[in-house]
Write a protein that holds these residues in place. Structure first.
Motif, mmCIF file in Angstrom:
data_model
loop_
_atom_site.group_PDB
_atom_site.id
_atom_site.type_symbol
_atom_site.label_atom_id
_atom_site.label_comp_id
_atom_site.label_asym_id
_atom_site.label_seq_id
_atom_site.Cartn_x
_atom_site.Cartn_y
_atom_site.Cartn_z
ATOM 1 N N SER A 3 -12.839 9.898 -53.281
ATOM 2 C CA SER A 3 -12.345 9.576 -54.625
ATOM 3 C C SER A 3 -13.396 9.968 -55.658
ATOM 4 O O SER A 3 -14.580 9.658 -55.498
ATOM 5 C CB SER A 3 -12.040 8.080 -54.751
ATOM 6 O OG SER A 3 -10.929 7.735 -53.952
ATOM 7 N N ARG A 7 -9.211 11.125 -59.079
ATOM 8 C CA ARG A 7 -8.435 11.781 -58.029
ATOM 9 C C ARG A 7 -8.883 11.262 -56.657
ATOM 10 O O ARG A 7 -10.031 10.877 -56.487
ATOM 11 C CB ARG A 7 -8.665 13.292 -58.067
ATOM 12 C CG ARG A 7 -8.169 13.983 -59.318
ATOM 13 C CD ARG A 7 -8.815 15.334 -59.449
ATOM 14 N NE ARG A 7 -7.955 16.329 -60.053
ATOM 15 C CZ ARG A 7 -8.319 17.579 -60.318
ATOM 16 N NH1 ARG A 7 -9.540 17.996 -60.036
ATOM 17 N NH2 ARG A 7 -7.492 18.428 -60.863
ATOM 18 N N THR A 8 -7.962 11.329 -55.697
ATOM 19 C CA THR A 8 -8.302 10.941 -54.327
ATOM 20 C C THR A 8 -7.733 11.981 -53.377
ATOM 21 O O THR A 8 -6.545 12.315 -53.437
ATOM 22 C CB THR A 8 -7.733 9.550 -53.982
ATOM 23 O OG1 THR A 8 -8.284 8.597 -54.895
ATOM 24 C CG2 THR A 8 -8.103 9.149 -52.562
ATOM 25 N N SER A 9 -8.595 12.502 -52.493
ATOM 26 C CA SER A 9 -8.155 13.496 -51.516
ATOM 27 C C SER A 9 -7.600 12.796 -50.280
ATOM 28 O O SER A 9 -7.878 11.616 -50.037
ATOM 29 C CB SER A 9 -9.329 14.390 -51.115
ATOM 30 O OG SER A 9 -10.312 13.625 -50.437
ATOM 31 N N LEU A 18 -12.921 17.631 -56.416
ATOM 32 C CA LEU A 18 -12.154 16.708 -57.251
ATOM 33 C C LEU A 18 -12.674 16.704 -58.681
ATOM 34 O O LEU A 18 -11.908 16.494 -59.629
ATOM 35 C CB LEU A 18 -12.230 15.294 -56.663
ATOM 36 C CG LEU A 18 -11.701 15.140 -55.229
ATOM 37 C CD1 LEU A 18 -11.949 13.734 -54.735
ATOM 38 C CD2 LEU A 18 -10.230 15.491 -55.134
ATOM 39 N N TRP A 21 -11.936 20.602 -62.743
ATOM 40 C CA TRP A 21 -10.629 20.642 -63.391
ATOM 41 C C TRP A 21 -10.737 21.539 -64.611
ATOM 42 O O TRP A 21 -11.806 22.096 -64.865
ATOM 43 C CB TRP A 21 -10.106 19.236 -63.721
ATOM 44 C CG TRP A 21 -10.842 18.477 -64.780
ATOM 45 C CD1 TRP A 21 -12.131 18.030 -64.715
ATOM 46 C CD2 TRP A 21 -10.339 18.058 -66.048
ATOM 47 N NE1 TRP A 21 -12.448 17.361 -65.864
ATOM 48 C CE2 TRP A 21 -11.377 17.356 -66.702
ATOM 49 C CE3 TRP A 21 -9.102 18.208 -66.690
ATOM 50 C CZ2 TRP A 21 -11.226 16.812 -67.976
ATOM 51 C CZ3 TRP A 21 -8.955 17.654 -67.960
ATOM 52 C CH2 TRP A 21 -10.004 16.959 -68.586
#
Length: 199
Positions: A3, A7-9, A18, A21
């Motif tokens: 995290s 965002r969380t993968s 993450l 962007w």
């Protein structure tokens, strides 16, 4: 799971992926030419089929005629925020390779290879405290003419690089879009043995 950056993968990837962007809010800070060339130096070490190195970068630094030339190629919607970036780039790829007999042959992976160089631009920019935002919204035909591209080169994308600013600096209708976006589930883009996703 990892995290970061809201965002969380699904799997334990490095947080860098993450944190990457494409913001639109940039400060009006300038970038030093040597810093820009450092970013592009990283890009030119990207993987390349047959070492063809098809990528080319035409750049302009904020406050120079080259920046204004590239800014003028962007659609109005991109111009309104990209004008605050530190640098603008047009990313181009050479669509052929030259055989030992001098013949031009199609380079099947030219766009693929250039995409890997673009990600290297992003990565090196982030290592130096900048962010990058790629754009499809620009006049590609005009870019060929204005930038003097020879035959056999494909205009791939434009991009802005700069230091991130508060989203309050953006026009009101862009502020709510100024957040890291989500992604499709891994199961929608990775298939073992056979394609099984949506066409």
């Amino acid at each position: 799971m990892t995290s970061s950056n809201s965002r969380t993968s699904e799997y334990p990837i490095d947080a860098f992926f993450l944190d990457r962007w494409s913001p639109r809010a940039f400060t009006d800070e300038r970038i030093d030419r040597d810093v820009m060339l450092t970013i592009l130096d990283a890009a030119h070490w990207a993987p390349s089929s047959g070492n063809n190195q098809p990528w080319r970068f035409i750049y302009g630094l904020r406050g120079t005629p080259a920046f204004d030339t590239i800014l003028d190629l962007l659609v109005a919607g991109n111009q309104r925020w990209a004008r605050n970036s530190a640098a603008l780039i047009v990313i181009v790829s050479k669509s052929y390779r030259v055989a030992s007999n001098g013949e031009h042959k199609p380079a099947y992976t030219h766009s693929f290879d250039t995409g890997s160089a673009w990600f290297s631009v992003i990565a090196q920019a982030m290592k130096l405290g900048y962010h990058a935002h790629g754009m499809e919204g620009f006049d590609k035909e005009k870019a060929v003419e204005v930038l003097g591209l020879p035959d056999g080169f494909r205009v791939e994308a434009a991009a802005a690089i700069g230091r991130m600013a508060d989203k309050a600096t953006l026009p009101e209708e862009l502020r709510e879009r100024e957040v890291p976006s989500g992604r499709k589930a891994v199961a929608e883009i990775a298939f073992e043995g056979k394609f099984s996703g949506e066409a």
